[in-house]
Design an enzyme around this catalytic site. Structure first.
Site, PDB file in Angstrom:
ATOM      1  N   ASP A   1      -0.749 -37.251  60.716  1.00 17.28           N
ATOM      2  CA  ASP A   1      -0.499 -37.910  59.427  1.00 17.28           C
ATOM      3  C   ASP A   1      -1.218 -39.252  59.223  1.00 17.28           C
ATOM      4  O   ASP A   1      -1.231 -40.084  60.145  1.00 17.28           O
ATOM      5  CB  ASP A   1       0.989 -38.261  59.288  1.00 17.28           C
ATOM      6  CG  ASP A   1       1.913 -37.151  59.715  1.00 17.28           C
ATOM      7  OD1 ASP A   1       1.445 -36.048  59.995  1.00 17.28           O
ATOM      8  OD2 ASP A   1       3.132 -37.398  59.773  1.00 17.28           O
TER       9      ASP A   1
HETATM   10  N1  DQQ Z   1       4.514 -36.008  61.605  1.00 13.60           N
HETATM   11  C1  DQQ Z   1       5.428 -35.346  60.725  1.00 13.60           C
HETATM   12  C2  DQQ Z   1       6.361 -36.458  60.350  1.00 13.60           C
HETATM   13  C3  DQQ Z   1       6.511 -37.217  61.614  1.00 13.60           C
HETATM   14  C4  DQQ Z   1       5.134 -37.157  62.197  1.00 13.60           C
HETATM   15  C5  DQQ Z   1       4.732 -34.736  59.555  1.00 13.60           C
HETATM   16  C6  DQQ Z   1       5.092 -37.005  63.685  1.00 13.60           C
HETATM   17  O1  DQQ Z   1       7.599 -36.008  59.866  1.00 13.60           O
HETATM   18  O2  DQQ Z   1       6.921 -38.561  61.388  1.00 13.60           O
HETATM   19  O3  DQQ Z   1       3.532 -34.124  59.919  1.00 13.60           O
HETATM   20  O4  DQQ Z   1       3.764 -36.997  64.119  1.00 13.60           O
END
Ligand code: DQQ
Length: 573
Positions: free
Chosen positions: A53
């Site tokens: 992300d």
């Molecule tokens: N990636 C998820 C989120 C979390 C993060 C979404 C963990 O919910 O915070 O891709 O890498």
């Protein structure tokens, strides 16, 4: 004797100095492009390892910041995620910095997960992020820059009183994450939402605070929808109802509507609602409900997106994680996994029913070798090669004019329910009347490899419906790759509007924008023949009716300087 000693001394100083200069080398530059054909030229990625992300994107004192979920130890997702950090002056070239957040404290020592930036009054940036604490609970933490006079804000300090928000009662410890950018209402209270779920009901919990440290959960969530599973990386922001400019997150008046975007973990897709928000009543009333067939930012691969307001150009910018479609074994062999989408501006469509997205204008800095085609008829069953550009690294805009629309195929109502399925049943080789027509990207000499991005036009009760597809079924001769085709409808009227397509091609990613950005589809592809200079680009029409290319403009896109650590030369020191 004295002169020899002096010369030796000079040599020694030079040697030590040279050693010091040349030891500051790039961390790990990608191997040559023939060994790494899937690394990109103008999409954000770290030199190696796993990235997911985008986190806390923001503009601060002349510099754009992008943080991102990163595993510094390898190309797969890890139980101990970090925040990596890069900065940019133009959102195109990025300078890599040291890790901003690592899992070190009891409130985040398992992982530092996603979060968002807010600029507080007095021009003070602050980050809220999810920590996985030593008890394996998801909690919300705060961090601030160590030195506000550092132009790159390289070091981040975690608030000693973390967590600032604990797990709410009745919520599972792994179902509470991803705080948004905060907005400030007239009552002087900051608000944020945090993604969650209870019994499969997706929830955006709403929190309020006067000092950004003490947060109180509001009785009712900002929104919740049964059966949607956990909501990840929510985003909540205003858009003008009557122009394309961006709106800062705290602006609230009758000229804005509010977008609530949520990532549905169960689908790995970003969905959004458009609606009216009242901070006085603290309620959000979306005009479209959240269902698996509702509005999405992108109908291909595009997840965990985050937007921010760019005060320099008065726009809202959106970036998202575009994951791989190859196997874990491939990622281990490549040594990396994950891209960020090319930054897009987004705004509310004139019809106020959907958003529109468009690659940021800075891409023009990278344009070269423009080629143009005007008014070219494409007979049914024909191809036209676009020559003169680097087809593996390109930005292509094409628009089609159709006449005799009454000849279009009748729509079978079952094709509407699942446009992605319709695209895979009616792939690019399946002849229709108007369509498939569009672009063949990353095509090999013999066309065995190609990714077709195309349209079909159907007739339905005196109206015309436009389907847009991205067909990955022939994108690679390699096995073990997810070659799912993607598709959605484009809300345009081909009786009045030309049918336009813009496609950014960058070795292993193809981002397509139909109808001026009303429908976006991103795909990952791994050609084995159509790589580098071997790749070709065509406009094609595989329908029986002819179509006219009213205009095509295409450019090679130069390589941007993305996360390449500069070798510090002696003159720099
Ligand atoms: N990636 C998820 C989120 C979390 C993060 C979404 C963990 O919910 O915070 O891709 O890498």
């Amino acid at each position: 004797m004295m002169r020899v000693a002096n010369l030796f001394l000079i040599f020694l100083v030079f040697a030590i100095h040279h050693l010091r200069c040349s030891s500051i080398m790039p961390e790990s530059l990608p191997a040559s492009s023939s060994e790494q054909p899937y690394r990109t030229a103008f999409h954000f990625q770290p030199p190696q390892n796993w990235m997911n992300d985008p986190n806390g994107p923001m503009y601060y004192n002349g510099v754009y910041h992008l943080f991102y979920q990163y595993n510094p130890t390898g190309p797969l997702f890890s139980d101990h995620m970090h925040w990596a950090h890069s900065v940019s002056y133009d959102l195109i070239n990025w300078i890599p910095l040291d890790l901003a957040l690592s899992p070190t404290k009891s409130f985040d020592n398992i992982s530092c997960w996603s979060g968002s930036a807010t600029i507080l009054p007095g021009n003070k940036p602050v980050m809220l992020y999810t920590g996985i604490d030593s008890e394996n609970r998801q909690v919300q933490n705060m961090a601030v820059p160590k030195d506000l006079s550092d132009p790159y804000l390289k070091e981040w300090v975690k608030y000693t009183g973390n967590p600032v928000i604990n797990l709410p009662d009745g919520i599972q410890p792994d179902d509470f994450r991803d705080p948004t950018t905060a907005w400030l209402a007239e009552d002087g209270k900051w608000r944020i939402i945090v993604g969650s779920q209870k019994d499969k009901m997706g929830i955006a919990f709403l929190y309020q605070s006067e000092d950004f440290i003490n947060w109180t959960k509001f009785d009712s969530p900002l929104h919740k929808v049964a059966g949607t599973g956990i909501w990840e990386c929510p985003d909540f922001f205003p858009v003008w109802i009557d122009n394309k400019k961006g709106v800062d997150t705290s602006v609230m008046n009758l000229r804005v509507k509010h977008v609530l975007k949520v990532g549905l973990f169960d689908y790995a897709k970003d969905f959004y609602m458009i609606g009216n928000y009242s901070p006085e009543k603290e309620n959000y009333v979306p005009q479209n409900e959240l269902t698996p067939s509702t509005l999405r930012y992108d109908y291909g691969k595009y997840y965990a997106s985050k937007s921010f307001f760019d005060p320099v150009k008065n726009r809202r910018i959106l970036m998202a994680w575009v994951n791989e479609s190859d196997s874990e074994a491939d990622d281990i062999a490549k040594g990396w996994s994950g891209l960020q989408s090319f930054p897009r501006s987004l705004w509310l469509d004139q019809n106020q029913k959907q958003l529109v997205q468009w690659p940021i204008e800075e891409i023009e800095m990278l344009h070269e070798n423009k080629v143009s085609i005007l008014d070219k008829k494409l007979e049914g069953g024909s191809l036209h090669e676009v020559v003169g550009i680097t087809a593996s690294q390109a930005d292509v805009k094409i628009s089609f004019k159709l006449s005799n629309l009454e000849e279009a195929e009748e729509l079978d109502p079952s094709w509407i329910e699942d446009p992605q399925l319709t695209c895979s049943k009616k792939d690019a080789s399946n002849k229709g009347k108007f369509g498939p027509f569009g672009l063949l990207a990353l095509a090999s000499n013999d066309l065995t490899e190609q990714t077709a991005i195309f349209f079909r036009v159907f007739k339905n009760n005196g109206r015309y419906i436009v389907l847009m597809c991205s067909d990955q079924s022939r994108s690679s001769t390699k096995n073990g790759i997810d070659k799912t085709s993607y598709g959605s409808f484009v809300d345009i009227n081909p009786q009045q509007d030309e049918i336009s397509l813009r496609t950014l091609i960058d070795h292993s990613i193809i981002e397509s924008f139909g109808g001026g950005g009303k429908t976006c589809i991103t795909a990952r592809v791994y050609p084995t023949l159509a790589i580098g200079k071997e790749a070709r680009l065509f406009a094609f029409n595989n329908g029986t009716e002819s179509v006219v290319i009213s205009e095509l403009s295409a450019w090679s896109v130069k390589k941007a300087l993305i996360n390449v650590k500069k070798t510090i030369s002696c003159t720099d020191q």
